[in-house]
Design an enzyme around this catalytic site. Structure first.
Site: not given
Ligand code: PAF
Length: 295
Positions: A42, A44, A48, A158, A160, A196-197
């Site tokens: 989440g 997002l 994402h 991802g 990343k 990134s979150s």
């Protein structure tokens, strides 16, 4: 090949149990549709959503899961403050035509008595595996469960989190899980920072400092691809550049083989330059592909 998403763009159907997820997926499967899966925690962002688009290119229906997995956080890590914003995430997923949101509770995922850990050796050693003990066991355990629950044809992760992506590729191969793992390219903000979150934790001055990370990796890739073969010198210069820009806490900055993640001493095969740093309280990771120069 791709058939139109079942949903409109305003709501995404949501299920919270394994049984309901299986039910929905079975209906699609019986209709001969291919299933794509994007597991997430989440909070997002565009990165994402790009994975959802990527999954759709390989499947007829796309399921996204949102589950903040307690097993992959260390005791002093940010599990409690990790952003949780399900309604907002669901609205974002609707804009990319997600067919189903799977949002299980911790009790659904790890019911009383849960006792199994999945552990992948090799690619999990070093890098984030060294600085986050138990992290990849937590990831491997939850992703094994998610893949068995969703029974998708493809799942997208991802790039990343490059070490995670290689770990999960190894996992499905070793455990004969019939889901193909696909890498989703890293999405960057206009200033170069990988999405990134955890970027949400950065203050404006910290974000300025954090930009040295992609800048330094980009420079290292240029130098290596131009033929500089003193890899230690490139790594030293990279560390110095990060320090000078104010990134004083460098967890690792390394050049590794792109398939095995073994350290590279001569650049003769595709490689990856990978880094984890701390800016203030925020841990950031990034990595970039390095193509060996023609000699
Ligand atoms: O990359 C993530 O968001 C998580 O590690 C994953 C793969 C969803 C497992 O919890």
């Amino acid at each position: 090949m791709t058939k139109k998403a079942e949903t409109d763009t305003t709501t995404v159907p949501q299920v919270e149990t394994v049984a309901a997820l299986r039910d929905r997926v079975a209906t699609w499967r019986n209709a001969g549709l291919r299933i794509g899966f994007v597991p997430t925690m989440g909070a997002l962002h565009q990165g994402h959503l790009s994975l959802v688009d990527y999954a759709r290119d390989h499947a007829d229906r796309v399921v996204v899961s949102i589950f903040v997995n307690p097993k992959q956080f260390g005791p002093s890590e940010d599990f409690d403050r990790y952003p949780r914003q399900l309604a907002e995430d669901r609205a974002k997923l609707a804009t990319v035509g997600t067919d189903l949101l799977y949002a299980p509770s911790v009790a659904e995922m790890y019911p009383e008595g849960f006792s199994t850990t999945v552990s992948v050796a090799g690619v999990t050693e070093g890098l984030c595996g060294a600085s986050r003990p138990g992290h990849f066991d937590g990831v491997a355990t939850v992703v094994t469960k998610l893949l068995l629950q969703a029974q998708a044809d493809v799942a997208v992760f991802g790039e990343k989190d490059y070490q995670q992506y290689l770990t999960l590729k190894r996992l499905v191969q070793d455990l004969d899980i019939p889901t193909r793992i696909l890498p989703g390219p890293t999405v960057r903000d206009a200033d170069g920072l990988a999405m990134s979150s955890r970027n949400a934790y950065l203050s404006a001055p910290e974000r300025e400092i954090a930009l040295a990370l992609p800048r330094t990796l980009t420079r290292m890739v240029e130098v290596l691809e131009a033929g500089q073969d003193d890899i230690d010198a490139v790594l030293r210069q990279g560390r110095a550049a990060l320090q000078e820009a104010g990134i004083t806490q460098v967890e690792y900055l390394e050049l590794r083989d792109a398939e095995t993640l073994r350290p590279v001493t001569r650049l003769t095969a595709p490689a990856r330059v990978l880094a984890a740093v701390r800016v203030g309280q925020t841990r950031l990771i990034d990595n970039m592909a390095v193509t060996p120069p023609r000699r």
